[in-house]
Design a protein around this motif. Structure first.
Motif, PDB file in Angstrom:
ATOM      1  N   ALA A  92       4.888 -18.316  45.708  1.00 46.96           N
ATOM      2  CA  ALA A  92       4.960 -19.723  46.111  1.00 46.96           C
ATOM      3  C   ALA A  92       5.246 -20.619  44.908  1.00 46.96           C
ATOM      4  O   ALA A  92       6.034 -21.571  44.996  1.00 46.96           O
ATOM      5  CB  ALA A  92       3.656 -20.137  46.787  1.00 46.96           C
ATOM      6  N   TYR A  93       4.608 -20.318  43.788  1.00 44.12           N
ATOM      7  CA  TYR A  93       4.872 -21.077  42.565  1.00 44.12           C
ATOM      8  C   TYR A  93       6.331 -20.922  42.137  1.00 44.12           C
ATOM      9  O   TYR A  93       6.992 -21.897  41.755  1.00 44.12           O
ATOM     10  CB  TYR A  93       3.966 -20.595  41.432  1.00 44.12           C
ATOM     11  CG  TYR A  93       2.554 -21.128  41.448  1.00 44.12           C
ATOM     12  CD1 TYR A  93       2.272 -22.451  41.796  1.00 44.12           C
ATOM     13  CD2 TYR A  93       1.482 -20.310  41.092  1.00 44.12           C
ATOM     14  CE1 TYR A  93       0.968 -22.941  41.791  1.00 44.12           C
ATOM     15  CE2 TYR A  93       0.171 -20.789  41.084  1.00 44.12           C
ATOM     16  CZ  TYR A  93      -0.075 -22.108  41.425  1.00 44.12           C
ATOM     17  OH  TYR A  93      -1.359 -22.580  41.412  1.00 44.12           O
ATOM     18  N   ALA A  94       6.825 -19.688  42.158  1.00 46.46           N
ATOM     19  CA  ALA A  94       8.209 -19.436  41.736  1.00 46.46           C
ATOM     20  C   ALA A  94       9.199 -20.163  42.647  1.00 46.46           C
ATOM     21  O   ALA A  94      10.168 -20.778  42.170  1.00 46.46           O
ATOM     22  CB  ALA A  94       8.491 -17.940  41.729  1.00 46.46           C
ATOM     23  N   LYS A  95       8.954 -20.121  43.941  1.00 45.00           N
ATOM     24  CA  LYS A  95       9.834 -20.822  44.889  1.00 45.00           C
ATOM     25  C   LYS A  95       9.809 -22.325  44.633  1.00 45.00           C
ATOM     26  O   LYS A  95      10.855 -22.990  44.652  1.00 45.00           O
ATOM     27  CB  LYS A  95       9.399 -20.526  46.327  1.00 45.00           C
ATOM     28  CG  LYS A  95      10.272 -21.191  47.385  1.00 45.00           C
ATOM     29  CD  LYS A  95       9.816 -20.828  48.792  1.00 45.00           C
ATOM     30  CE  LYS A  95      10.680 -21.506  49.841  1.00 45.00           C
ATOM     31  NZ  LYS A  95      10.250 -21.151  51.226  1.00 45.00           N
ATOM     32  N   ALA A  96       8.630 -22.866  44.363  1.00 42.11           N
ATOM     33  CA  ALA A  96       8.506 -24.300  44.077  1.00 42.11           C
ATOM     34  C   ALA A  96       9.294 -24.679  42.826  1.00 42.11           C
ATOM     35  O   ALA A  96       9.957 -25.721  42.790  1.00 42.11           O
ATOM     36  CB  ALA A  96       7.029 -24.674  43.915  1.00 42.11           C
ATOM     37  N   CYS A  97       9.233 -23.834  41.805  1.00 40.82           N
ATOM     38  CA  CYS A  97       9.996 -24.101  40.574  1.00 40.82           C
ATOM     39  C   CYS A  97      11.494 -24.132  40.864  1.00 40.82           C
ATOM     40  O   CYS A  97      12.218 -25.015  40.382  1.00 40.82           O
ATOM     41  CB  CYS A  97       9.685 -23.049  39.513  1.00 40.82           C
ATOM     42  SG  CYS A  97       8.029 -23.184  38.797  1.00 40.82           S
ATOM     43  N   GLY A  98      11.963 -23.178  41.645  1.00 48.04           N
ATOM     44  CA  GLY A  98      13.380 -23.143  41.987  1.00 48.04           C
ATOM     45  C   GLY A  98      13.813 -24.368  42.769  1.00 48.04           C
ATOM     46  O   GLY A  98      14.849 -24.979  42.476  1.00 48.04           O
TER      47      GLY A  98
END
Length: 337
Positions: A92-98
């Motif tokens: 979820a964090y990685a998707k938010a960064c993208g």
């Protein structure tokens, strides 16, 4: 793909943008004062180019984030796993960064960031926590999540540095790294993330490393027909765009002068070459490749088509709330870090 010296275009840069060999611009911190200025610079770049032109930036997060003030502070990718209690949370964090980085760049009419980094966090002096993890499998999972965020905003994903820079110590900006491992070792470790994401059709572009994998080919990957045409194109069935890493880096010097570097990279299988931070070197490439444009070979037409497939992808409407939610999640990650 060229760079610019400052926050406004010089007269010489305006001329170079219209040159038939120029196909893109990469932006750096020196090109940014605030969003209003950057927007005006990008409008000028597109106006003076007077043709479709890619605009890109290295905006990975952590220590490689070119625009700071007024932009969300994207954490280093290596911090995501360390600050996550579960796999679902890290994804979820990685998707938010993208999503957040893509939204903020697309709003300013920037086509893409050279991201994600698909190297593993091994012994490299230049990769480190730019990588998601020491495990290529985990790198692939988190990079896939980040790409899902990019794709919500319709931003291309450019994986780097093929086939992997994380397992060799020297920094290719200032040295020529040589990886002594055999192909099977590289394939089973560093290359895993690239293979997985290419197999899932998640990469629109790839940037090869200025690293010599000695037991595979005598040339750095970005100048190697074996790496780019045999392994990347044929074995992995990659059909997207291939961008050279910056030809001004020391790791590229083995290929000769600037026009030699550009010619060798294009002939090996790169579709677009980057020439940054050396005005004279970039100008020599423009002059040296002009005759190649006139020939307009079928291979060069294919190169141009692959590169320009990344141009002008409009951001969907109605993403404001998802963007706000992504920023809020990133802020929580930054606080916990």
């Amino acid at each position: 793909m060229l760079d610019c010296e400052a926050e406004m275009l010089t007269a010489e840069e305006k001329e170079k943008l219209a040159h038939p060999v120029t196909g893109g611009v990469i932006l750096f911190s020196r090109n940014y004062y605030d969003k209003r200025q950057l927007k005006a610079l990008i409008e000028d770049i597109r106006r003076y180019a007077n043709k479709p032109l890619l605009i890109a930036v290295d905006h990975e997060g952590g220590r490689v984030q070119r625009f700071r003030e007024g932009f969300t502070a994207i954490p280093a990718m290596g911090k995501i796993v360390k600050q996550s209690a579960t796999t679902a949370q890290s994804e979820a964090y990685a998707k938010a960064c993208g999503l957040a980085l893509a939204y903020e760049l697309k709003t300013l009419d920037i086509d893409f960031s050279f991201a994600p980094v698909l190297d593993i966090n091994g012994v490299s002096q230049v990769i480190g926590d730019r990588a998601f993890s020491e495990s290529a499998v985990q790198v692939a999972k988190l990079a896939s999540a980040l790409i899902s965020g990019l794709r919500l905003v319709n931003m291309p994903a450019i994986g780097k540095h093929f086939p992997g820079h994380g397992s060799v110590a020297p920094d290719s900006h200032i040295a020529l790294p040589v990886d002594e491992r055999d192909f099977s070792d590289i394939e089973q470790t560093d290359m895993v993330a690239f293979a997985k994401l290419i197999g899932q059709s998640l990469l629109d572009g790839v940037m090869p490393a200025h690293v010599i994998y000695k037991q595979v080919c005598s040339q750095p990957a970005g100048f190697s027909e074996h790496w780019l045409q045999q392994i990347l194109r044929k074995n992995l069935s990659f059909n997207g765009a291939v961008f050279s890493d910056d030809l001004s880096m020391h790791g590229a010097s083995v290929a000769g002068d600037y026009i030699d570097r550009a010619t060798l990279a294009l002939n090996a299988g790169c579709d677009m070459v980057l020439a940054c931070n050396n005005v004279k070197g970039a100008e020599s490439i423009l002059d040296g490749l002009e005759s190649r444009v006139a020939l307009n070979s079928e291979k060069d037409k294919q190169k141009q088509a692959r590169v320009m497939a990344l141009y002008g992808r409009n951001m969907p409407l109605g993403l404001q709330q998802q963007y706000k939610d992504a920023v809020a999640l990133i802020q929580r990650l930054n606080v916990s870090a």
